[in-house]
Scaffold this motif. Structure first.
Motif, PDB file in Angstrom:
ATOM      1  N   UNK B  97       2.152  -2.167  27.324  1.00  0.00           N
ATOM      2  CA  UNK B  97       1.887  -1.148  28.334  1.00  0.00           C
ATOM      3  C   UNK B  97       0.519  -0.501  28.099  1.00  0.00           C
ATOM      4  N   UNK B  98      -0.201  -0.319  29.173  1.00  0.00           N
ATOM      5  CA  UNK B  98      -1.423   0.475  29.140  1.00  0.00           C
ATOM      6  C   UNK B  98      -1.205   1.685  30.024  1.00  0.00           C
ATOM      7  N   UNK B  99      -1.125   2.860  29.409  1.00  0.00           N
ATOM      8  CA  UNK B  99      -0.971   4.089  30.176  1.00  0.00           C
ATOM      9  C   UNK B  99      -2.279   4.851  30.202  1.00  0.00           C
ATOM     10  N   UNK B 100      -2.223   6.027  30.763  1.00  0.00           N
ATOM     11  CA  UNK B 100      -3.430   6.853  30.857  1.00  0.00           C
ATOM     12  C   UNK B 100      -3.886   7.301  29.470  1.00  0.00           C
ATOM     13  N   UNK B 101      -2.914   7.518  28.581  1.00  0.00           N
ATOM     14  CA  UNK B 101      -3.231   8.090  27.267  1.00  0.00           C
ATOM     15  C   UNK B 101      -3.047   7.123  26.107  1.00  0.00           C
ATOM     16  N   UNK B 102      -2.140   6.165  26.271  1.00  0.00           N
ATOM     17  CA  UNK B 102      -1.807   5.273  25.151  1.00  0.00           C
ATOM     18  C   UNK B 102      -1.720   3.817  25.599  1.00  0.00           C
ATOM     19  N   UNK B 103      -1.876   2.939  24.601  1.00  0.00           N
ATOM     20  CA  UNK B 103      -1.591   1.520  24.790  1.00  0.00           C
ATOM     21  C   UNK B 103      -0.577   1.094  23.731  1.00  0.00           C
ATOM     22  N   UNK B 104       0.398   0.316  24.140  1.00  0.00           N
ATOM     23  CA  UNK B 104       1.451  -0.129  23.229  1.00  0.00           C
ATOM     24  C   UNK B 104       1.397  -1.645  23.042  1.00  0.00           C
ATOM     25  N   UNK B 105       1.389  -2.052  21.804  1.00  0.00           N
ATOM     26  CA  UNK B 105       1.311  -3.471  21.441  1.00  0.00           C
ATOM     27  C   UNK B 105       2.486  -3.852  20.528  1.00  0.00           C
ATOM     28  N   UNK B 106       2.945  -5.090  20.654  1.00  0.00           N
ATOM     29  CA  UNK B 106       3.827  -5.671  19.637  1.00  0.00           C
ATOM     30  C   UNK B 106       3.172  -6.963  19.161  1.00  0.00           C
ATOM     31  N   UNK B 107       3.392  -7.265  17.882  1.00  0.00           N
ATOM     32  CA  UNK B 107       2.706  -8.421  17.287  1.00  0.00           C
ATOM     33  C   UNK B 107       3.615  -9.171  16.320  1.00  0.00           C
TER      34      UNK B 107
END
Lengths: 286, 286
Positions: B97-107
């Motif tokens: 997810x790319x939001x206005x304040x954060x980006x979330x990654x899984x690896x």
């Protein structure tokens, strides 16, 4: 019980009238191996979406209810990507590795095609090993003396807990404080109505603290948990011994800076055992 | 530099003779969007496999090197599923997810078809917000007075750090202690040779502590980090100001029980800012 307008919640409510709201909130139905169907619980509604602790417990439930799961949870991290709407969701799990001592899982909670939460869970066999607790419980009055009260406030989920604040209780007025409030809180907390503890409720209790920013500044503003990590140090005997008695929660923060702050927590049993420790990262807007 | 028998490491070693070992260890080559190729670094070898801090930094590098990455890391959890062999590996990332304040990654870090590590990373925009640090740095002598020494020991990666122990230094003899050792350590620590700090080296420093079990019991036995969570509280200015000076690390544990213990840590800048806080769960055999 408020089942709201959600058909699944209404159905479960009708089927299990005496079921604890927490069990309704975390209920899942398997639709395939590692694929589970659930719905947000109105009883655990937050400012926006659901109480993070309920979401955490629901995702954990997808592991603990899985036939492949061989042991109890020892560690979990859940990242909250976006607030859930009121509709149903899927929890999809992947069992990444089963070793001799641990099992590793990754999970996503998906609603309407959006990943609302991403999590990792580690389960582990707990043997009869070296045991030592270098820390002692904070010297606080027992829960009975702390004035346990039903949670109240603008957030529905608060009513699902009883709180007995020992220090660092809520005293925000909506106005910025002249002096910063204490970042540390000691609070007895338990399910409302009382419910015998299990790993699911322990996972939810780990997120039952008000965000430290509220305590420090005294103002309500846009903020939310971004990532919550909990280590489960309690074994089954500890959990059985605790029963439905409140646990002592301690929360604190070390730095607020540039839209984010950390928040550490510990949960203690009545007799002074560390049941869980953890940390979360909190986002705030200004 | 030891490139060992790995062709990629040898090639990188030849191409970048003056490159810091940490940069070689964390180097990745993109083969597709979100797919990266790397190799374990002999310089950061552990008892078995690689130093967890190097693995953590390598996985984080797959996010920070990605063209889609819009901001700096704020939180990371990495689970270590199995020890890596000496061959090459792939790091595969998913931008959830790319939001206005954060980006979330899984690896995932995958070697020979096995998932060796699973991670989540949150990046976030750091604005000019409310800032407050309720804690003060432990009252310790400066690094210069702490007797900084090159790390030594059975683990190769120790040579890649310099340590200046202030309290809770290593004093294990291989024999069980008559009295349990202190679980808490205060130590100045920096890269060896010195290297200007960045988020990658900060992530690795967060795992540069000896496991608390060693300090408490004094015996070496099968044990390892299972899950490591780090919150990055430093902004770019903090990191630039720290440069290549050692940071003060503090680590402690709260409970050892049933094959697992927790381990909290904080990293402090020279001038007393909290750069990172975190916790890990450690497995031990008996």
């Amino acid at each position: 019980m408020q089942a709201g307008n959600d058909p699944l919640a209404q159905q479960m409510d009708a089927a299990m009238p005496d079921t604890h709201p927490f069990d309704l909130a975390t209920a899942l139905t398997a639709t395939d191996t590692g694929v589970w169907r659930g719905a947000p619980a109105p009883d655990y509604a937050n400012m926006v979406g659901s109480f993070g602790g309920a979401t955490t417990a629901t995702v954990l439930n997808a592991v603990l209810s899985d036939d492949r799961c061989q042991s109890d949870p020892v560690s979990m991290t859940i990242n909250l990507l976006s607030a859930m709407g009121t509709g149903g969701f899927e929890v999809v799990s992947k069992l990444c590795r089963t070793g001799k001592y641990t099992q590793h899982w990754t999970l996503e909670l998906v609603q309407d095609g959006n990943i609302c939460a991403a999590a990792t869970v580690v389960c582990g066999h707990r043997g009869d090993t070296f045991a030592y607790q270098p820390v002692t419980m904070p010297d606080v009055p027992p829960a009975e003396a702390a004035g346990m009260r039903d949670g109240r406030g603008p957030l529905k989920w608060l009513e699902r807990y009883r709180f007995g604040f020992v220090s660092g209780g809520p005293d925000w007025t909506g106005k910025p404080k002249e002096q910063f409030g204490a970042s540390r809180t000691e609070v007895w907390v338990g399910d409302n109505p009382p419910r015998p503890m299990d790993y699911l409720s322990l996972a939810a209790l780990a997120d039952s603290f008000f965000l430290r920013l509220l305590h420090v500044r005294g103002t309500m503003q846009p903020m939310g948990s971004v990532s919550i990590t909990t280590h489960f140090l309690a074994n089954r005997a500890d959990i059985a011994a605790q029963g439905s008695a409140p646990v002592l929660g301690v929360a604190d923060a070390m730095r607020f800076q540039g839209n984010f702050h950390d928040q550490q927590m510990q949960l203690w049993s009545t007799d002074g055992k560390v049941l869980a420790t953890g940390t979360q990262l909190v986002w705030y807007r200004q």
